[in-house]
Design an enzyme around this catalytic site. Structure first.
Site, PDB file in Angstrom:
ATOM      1  N   SER A   1       0.893  -1.316   0.047  1.00 28.61           N
ATOM      2  CA  SER A   1      -0.079   0.017  -0.024  1.00 28.61           C
ATOM      3  C   SER A   1       0.890   1.204  -0.175  1.00 28.61           C
ATOM      4  O   SER A   1       1.920   1.367  -0.753  1.00 28.61           O
ATOM      5  CB  SER A   1      -0.943   0.026   1.162  1.00 28.61           C
ATOM      6  OG  SER A   1      -2.064   0.917   1.189  1.00 28.61           O
TER       7      SER A   1
ATOM      8  N   ASP B   1      -5.673  -3.644  -2.568  1.00 20.47           N
ATOM      9  CA  ASP B   1      -4.544  -3.302  -1.500  1.00 20.47           C
ATOM     10  C   ASP B   1      -3.863  -4.700  -0.915  1.00 20.47           C
ATOM     11  O   ASP B   1      -4.628  -5.585  -0.397  1.00 20.47           O
ATOM     12  CB  ASP B   1      -5.361  -2.409  -0.601  1.00 20.47           C
ATOM     13  CG  ASP B   1      -4.038  -1.855   0.420  1.00 20.47           C
ATOM     14  OD1 ASP B   1      -3.093  -2.480   0.628  1.00 20.47           O
ATOM     15  OD2 ASP B   1      -4.384  -0.629   0.874  1.00 20.47           O
TER      16      ASP B   1
END
Length: 330
Positions: A46, A190
Site C-alpha cells: 500500500s 491493496d
C-alpha cells in the site's frame, strides 16, 4: 564471510506512510543511507509500496541514480495528500458518503502517481523489489517484482499502475485493473488485506533470489529492517460489537485484519531470527500512536496531522537511532 544482504520492508497505512518515510529521511541525513544504493531488496504494501517505488525510481538524466531524495519522497504526501483524500461534494452525495461506492474518487491518487512516476516501467527500478497486492478474480496474492519484470514482459507493468494497485484499499478506492507489457490483465486490491507488513514476504523472496556461496540464502545471510506506520490498537467493546451487523463491522474488520497480519509477520520473523547467532539482524521499528494527539485514520491528510506524523517519524528515529546504527554496521 560474505556480506549480509540488506532488506527494507515498509508497512501499509495510508497517509501514515509519512512515518516510515521520515525515518528514512533521517537515516539518509544522519548515516548517509540511500535506499536505492544501500539495500538489496525493498518490499512495500500500500503506502509502503508507493514509497518503495519512489525510492527506487531512476532519474531521467542519470538512470543509475534515484530520481528523488528521501525528503522529496516524503514531500509527495504533503504536496498531494489533501488532493488524494479529497471528497468532492457530488461524489459524497452520489455514494451516500462512501456507502454505495468507494469513499474517494481515483482521480486524485492517479494524477499524483502519474506526475511522480510518469511512464516508467517496473523493470527500470534500480533494485529488486516486492510490492504486494491481492488478485480478487483469481483469489490469490499478486506480487510485483522488478527482478521478475527485467526478464519477462508478463511481469512488467507501469510503475504508476503498480503503485495504484497496491494502494487500492477496499472502501477507500476502487479496485484497479492493470495490464502487463505482454498484455495480460489482473484485477487487484491493496495487499494490506492479507499482508500489511510485507517483511515476511521479503524474507521469502530474499531466500529465492539471493545465493550465498552457491546455496539458497537463509536468515543468517540476510538482515531485515522492517518499518511500520504507527499503530493505534482501537478497542472494540463487547457491549457494542455484539449487536453489530454487516455495515458496522466493515471498518473494524479492515482495521483488525491489517493490524493482525502485521503482528503475525513480526512474530514469525522474530522467531525465525531468534534461531540464528545474531538475532539483531532483524529489526522492527514501529510506534504506538495511542498516547499522541495524532489522528490515526489512514485518510486524515490535514496539514496539521501530516506535520504531527512527520514529527512522530523523527521521534521514532531518535528513539531507535542506536539500534539502527548497530543494524547498519552488522
Amino acid at each position: 564471510m560474505a556480506e549480509l544482504k540488506r532488506i527494507l520492508s515498509i508497512d501499509g497505512g495510508g497517509i501514515r506512510g509519512i512515518i516510515p518515510g521520515q525515518i528514512l529521511v533521517e537515516m539518509e541525513r544522519e548515516f548517509g543511507v540511500q535506499v536505492a544504493r544501500d539495500f538489496d531488496l525493498v518490499s512495500g504494501t500500500s503506502t509502503g509500496g508507493i514509497l518503495a517505488c519512489a525510492f527506487l525510481l531512476p532519474g531521467q538524466t542519470s538512470p543509475t541514480n534515484p530520481k528523488f531524495s528521501a525528503k522529496e519522497v516524503v514531500g509527495l504526501y504533503f504536496e498531494r495528500g489533501d488532493k488524494i483524500f479529497d471528497v468532492p461534494f457530488f461524489h459524497k452525495i452520489r455514494t451516500v458518503a462512501g456507502i454505495l461506492d468507494e469513499k474517494y474518487p481515483a482521480k486524485g491518487i492517479e494524477n499524483a502517481l502519474n506526475d511522480y512516476f510518469g511512464d516508467a516501467w517496473l523493470k527500470d527500478l534500480l533494485k529488486p523489489c516486492v510490492i504486494t497486492t491481492y488478485d480478487i478474480e483469481n483469489r490469490k496474492g499478486h506480487f510485483f517484482g522488478q527482478h521478475k519484470a527485467k526478464n519477462d514482459p508478463d511481469y512488467n507493468f507501469k510503475v504508476k499502475d503498480v503503485a495504484r494497485a497496491t494502494s487500492a484499499a477496499p472502501t477507500y478506492f476502487e479496485c484497479e485493473q492493470v495490464t502487463s507489457e505482454a498484455g495480460n490483465s489482473f484485477t487487484l486490491i491493496d495487499g494490506g488485506v492479507f499482508v500489511n507488513n510485507p517483511a515476511l514476504v521479503a524474507y521469502a523472496e530474499g531466500r529465492t533470489i539471493f545465493e550465498m556461496d552457491g546455496d539458497e540464502a537463509t536468515a543468517k545471510d540476510m538482515k531485515i529492517l522492517s518499518i511500520g506506520t504507527g499503530h493505534n490498537r482501537k478497542s472494540y467493546k463487547y457491549s457494542k460489537a455484539k449487536n453489530w451487523g454487516m455495515a458496522e463491522w466493515v471498518q473494524p474488520v479492515i482495521d483488525i485484519m491489517m493490524s493482525g497480519s502485521a503482528d503475525v509477520a513480526h512474530y514469525q520473523l522474530d522467531k525465525i531470527y531468534g534461531t540464528i547467532d545474531n538475532p539483531d539482524q532483524y529489526l522492527r521499528i514501529d510506534g504506538d500512536l495511542k498516547s499522541t494527539d495524532i489522528d490515526p485514520d489512514m485518510d486524515c491528510a490535514t496539514q496539521e496531522n501530516m506535520s504531527k506524523l512527520k514529527a512522530f517519524g523523527q521521534q521514532l528515529f531518535e528513539e531507535n537511532k542506536e539500534k539502527i546504527e548497530e543494524w547498519l554496521a552488522l
